[in-house]
Design a protein around this motif. Structure first.
Motif, PDB file in Angstrom:
ATOM      1  N   LEU A 101       0.845  -1.196   0.000  1.00 52.79           N
ATOM      2  CA  LEU A 101       0.000   0.000   0.000  1.00 52.79           C
ATOM      3  C   LEU A 101       0.877   1.240   0.000  1.00 52.79           C
ATOM      4  N   TYR A 102       0.419   2.271  -0.673  1.00 49.86           N
ATOM      5  CA  TYR A 102       1.155   3.527  -0.771  1.00 49.86           C
ATOM      6  C   TYR A 102       0.252   4.688  -0.376  1.00 49.86           C
ATOM      7  N   ASN A 103       0.833   5.703   0.235  1.00 53.62           N
ATOM      8  CA  ASN A 103       0.096   6.926   0.512  1.00 53.62           C
ATOM      9  C   ASN A 103       0.215   7.837  -0.702  1.00 53.62           C
ATOM     10  N   GLY A 104      -0.924   8.141  -1.322  1.00 52.78           N
ATOM     11  CA  GLY A 104      -0.933   9.083  -2.433  1.00 52.78           C
ATOM     12  C   GLY A 104      -0.464   8.525  -3.753  1.00 52.78           C
ATOM     13  N   ARG A 105      -0.123   9.466  -4.641  1.00 54.20           N
ATOM     14  CA  ARG A 105       0.226   9.169  -6.034  1.00 54.20           C
ATOM     15  C   ARG A 105       1.555   8.446  -6.149  1.00 54.20           C
ATOM     16  N   PRO A 106       1.760   7.753  -7.251  1.00 50.91           N
ATOM     17  CA  PRO A 106       3.059   7.104  -7.467  1.00 50.91           C
ATOM     18  C   PRO A 106       4.149   8.149  -7.684  1.00 50.91           C
TER      19      PRO A 106
ATOM     20  N   TYR B 149      -5.419   9.752   0.207  1.00 50.67           N
ATOM     21  CA  TYR B 149      -5.867   8.450  -0.276  1.00 50.67           C
ATOM     22  C   TYR B 149      -4.722   7.446  -0.177  1.00 50.67           C
ATOM     23  N   ILE B 150      -5.111   6.203  -0.030  1.00 55.84           N
ATOM     24  CA  ILE B 150      -4.161   5.091  -0.014  1.00 55.84           C
ATOM     25  C   ILE B 150      -4.331   4.356  -1.337  1.00 55.84           C
ATOM     26  N   ARG B 151      -3.216   3.962  -1.938  1.00 53.97           N
ATOM     27  CA  ARG B 151      -3.223   3.342  -3.258  1.00 53.97           C
ATOM     28  C   ARG B 151      -2.611   1.955  -3.203  1.00 53.97           C
ATOM     29  N   ALA B 152      -3.187   1.048  -3.975  1.00 60.19           N
ATOM     30  CA  ALA B 152      -2.620  -0.286  -4.176  1.00 60.19           C
ATOM     31  C   ALA B 152      -2.517  -0.519  -5.678  1.00 60.19           C
TER      32      ALA B 152
ATOM     33  N   GLU C 135     -23.276   5.407   3.887  1.00 63.58           N
ATOM     34  CA  GLU C 135     -23.172   5.193   5.333  1.00 63.58           C
ATOM     35  C   GLU C 135     -21.784   4.712   5.747  1.00 63.58           C
ATOM     36  N   GLN C 136     -20.976   4.288   4.780  1.00 64.57           N
ATOM     37  CA  GLN C 136     -19.642   3.769   5.098  1.00 64.57           C
ATOM     38  C   GLN C 136     -18.653   4.911   5.261  1.00 64.57           C
ATOM     39  N   GLU C 137     -17.716   4.736   6.176  1.00 66.80           N
ATOM     40  CA  GLU C 137     -16.714   5.768   6.435  1.00 66.80           C
ATOM     41  C   GLU C 137     -15.713   5.892   5.296  1.00 66.80           C
ATOM     42  N   GLU C 138     -15.383   4.741   4.682  1.00 63.26           N
ATOM     43  CA  GLU C 138     -14.368   4.751   3.628  1.00 63.26           C
ATOM     44  C   GLU C 138     -14.949   4.271   2.303  1.00 63.26           C
ATOM     45  N   PHE C 139     -14.330   4.738   1.228  1.00 65.59           N
ATOM     46  CA  PHE C 139     -14.794   4.467  -0.125  1.00 65.59           C
ATOM     47  C   PHE C 139     -13.607   3.998  -0.959  1.00 65.59           C
ATOM     48  N   GLY C 140     -13.780   2.931  -1.719  1.00 65.71           N
ATOM     49  CA  GLY C 140     -12.716   2.421  -2.568  1.00 65.71           C
ATOM     50  C   GLY C 140     -13.142   2.355  -4.017  1.00 65.71           C
ATOM     51  N   CYS C 141     -12.235   2.684  -4.920  1.00 64.24           N
ATOM     52  CA  CYS C 141     -12.530   2.654  -6.348  1.00 64.24           C
ATOM     53  C   CYS C 141     -11.236   2.601  -7.149  1.00 64.24           C
ATOM     54  N   HIS C 142     -11.373   2.498  -8.452  1.00 65.11           N
ATOM     55  CA  HIS C 142     -10.224   2.562  -9.351  1.00 65.11           C
ATOM     56  C   HIS C 142      -9.985   4.014  -9.770  1.00 65.11           C
ATOM     57  N   PRO C 143      -8.749   4.403 -10.033  1.00 64.50           N
ATOM     58  CA  PRO C 143      -8.452   5.745 -10.549  1.00 64.50           C
ATOM     59  C   PRO C 143      -8.461   5.752 -12.088  1.00 64.50           C
ATOM     60  N   CYS C 144      -9.586   5.303 -12.669  1.00 63.87           N
ATOM     61  CA  CYS C 144      -9.806   5.244 -14.129  1.00 63.87           C
ATOM     62  C   CYS C 144      -9.006   4.152 -14.835  1.00 63.87           C
ATOM     63  N   VAL C 145      -8.301   3.330 -14.095  1.00 64.39           N
ATOM     64  CA  VAL C 145      -7.632   2.142 -14.635  1.00 64.39           C
ATOM     65  C   VAL C 145      -7.853   1.005 -13.634  1.00 64.39           C
ATOM     66  N   ASN C 146      -7.936  -0.227 -14.144  1.00 60.57           N
ATOM     67  CA  ASN C 146      -8.194  -1.337 -13.226  1.00 60.57           C
ATOM     68  C   ASN C 146      -6.918  -2.055 -12.790  1.00 60.57           C
ATOM     69  N   THR C 147      -5.793  -1.336 -12.841  1.00 53.96           N
ATOM     70  CA  THR C 147      -4.522  -1.869 -12.341  1.00 53.96           C
ATOM     71  C   THR C 147      -4.072  -1.151 -11.066  1.00 53.96           C
ATOM     72  N   SER C 148      -4.915  -0.265 -10.556  1.00 54.65           N
ATOM     73  CA  SER C 148      -4.696   0.401  -9.266  1.00 54.65           C
ATOM     74  C   SER C 148      -6.044   0.567  -8.591  1.00 54.65           C
ATOM     75  N   SER C 149      -6.027   0.638  -7.285  1.00 53.28           N
ATOM     76  CA  SER C 149      -7.231   0.911  -6.504  1.00 53.28           C
ATOM     77  C   SER C 149      -6.861   1.922  -5.445  1.00 53.28           C
ATOM     78  N   ILE C 150      -7.817   2.778  -5.099  1.00 57.92           N
ATOM     79  CA  ILE C 150      -7.569   3.798  -4.080  1.00 57.92           C
ATOM     80  C   ILE C 150      -8.669   3.770  -3.026  1.00 57.92           C
ATOM     81  N   LYS C 151      -8.274   4.136  -1.811  1.00 55.63           N
ATOM     82  CA  LYS C 151      -9.210   4.200  -0.684  1.00 55.63           C
ATOM     83  C   LYS C 151      -9.119   5.596  -0.093  1.00 55.63           C
TER      84      LYS C 151
END
Length: 184
Positions: free
Chosen positions: A3-8, A32-35, A138-154
Motif C-alpha cells: 500500500l502507498y500513501n498518495g500518487r506514485p 488516499y491510499i493506493r494499491a 453510510e460507510q466511512e471509507e470508499f474504494g474505487c479505481h483511478p480510471c484504470v483497473n490496475t490500481s485501486s484507491i481508498k
C-alpha cells in the motif's frame, strides 16, 4: 500487496487519465491510499485488493435507458445484485440495460472493468447521472479505481461525495437497492 500513501512517485508508464485523478485529489487535499495490482475485471478478482485495503471496493455499473438517451453510473455494494426493474422505478426511467464499452469510453474515458466515479471528471457536460446505493453513503471509507483497473484507491466517503463531486460539478441520486435475495 503493498500500500502507498498518495500518487506514485514515478508516473512513467501510467495513463494520463490515472494521473488526472491523482492531480484532482491532490489539488483538493484529499488523502488516499493506493494499491497497484494486476488488472481486475470482476468483483471476485477484487477480493485480494479488498483485504489489502481493509474494505470492500464498490461495484460500478454503467447503464443506459432503452433509447440510449440517458446514461447512469451506479455505485453499489459488491454483494448486491442489480435488479433493473427496482432501480428503474426509483429514478424513474424506462428499463435499464448495460451500456456499451464504446459508450463507457466516450462518456467516462474508461474501459470495461475500470468503471469508476473518478471517470466523471471526463463528463463535463453531465451526460452521466450518478446513482449511489444508500449503504455506500453510510460507510466511512470508499474504494474505487483511478480510471484504470490496475490500481485501486481508498479515501474517506465524505471526501468523495462532499469535495470531489462538488469540484467536478456532479451531483448524485441516492437509491435503495434490495440485498438481491428477493425475486424480481
Amino acid at each position: 500487496m503493498e500500500l502507498y500513501n498518495g500518487r506514485p512517485e514515478d508516473t512513467s508508464g501510467r495513463k494520463e487519465k490515472e494521473i488526472k485523478v491523482y492531480d484532482i485529489l491532490d489539488s483538493l487535499h484529499i488523502p488516499y491510499i493506493r494499491a497497484d495490482h494486476e488488472a481486475v475485471m470482476t468483483m471476485e478478482a477484487c477480493e485480494e485488493i479488498d483485504k489489502a485495503l481493509g474494505m470492500e471496493i464498490c461495484k460500478n455499473l454503467f447503464l443506459c435507458n432503452r433509447k440510449k438517451t440517458s446514461y447512469y453510473l451506479l455505485l453499489m455494494p459488491g454483494n448486491k445484485a442489480l435488479k433493473t426493474k427496482e432501480l428503474s422505478q426509483q429514478i424513474p426511467t424506462t428499463r435499464l440495460s448495460f451500456a456499451s464499452g464504446e459508450d463507457m469510453e466516450t462518456y467516462l474515458n474508461v474501459t470495461p472493468g475500470s468503471a469508476t466515479v473518478m471517470g466523471l471528471i471526463f463528463d463535463p457536460e453531465n451526460k452521466v447521472q450518478l446513482l449511489v446505493d444508500e449503504e455506500l453513503l453510510e460507510q466511512e471509507e470508499f474504494g474505487c479505481h483511478p480510471c484504470v483497473n490496475t490500481s485501486s484507491i481508498k479515501m474517506k466517503t465524505a471526501d468523495v461525495f462532499d469535495k470531489f463531486l462538488k469540484e467536478i460539478h456532479h451531483d448524485y441520486i441516492m437509491v435503495k437497492l434490495s440485498d438481491g435475495n428477493e425475486q424480481e
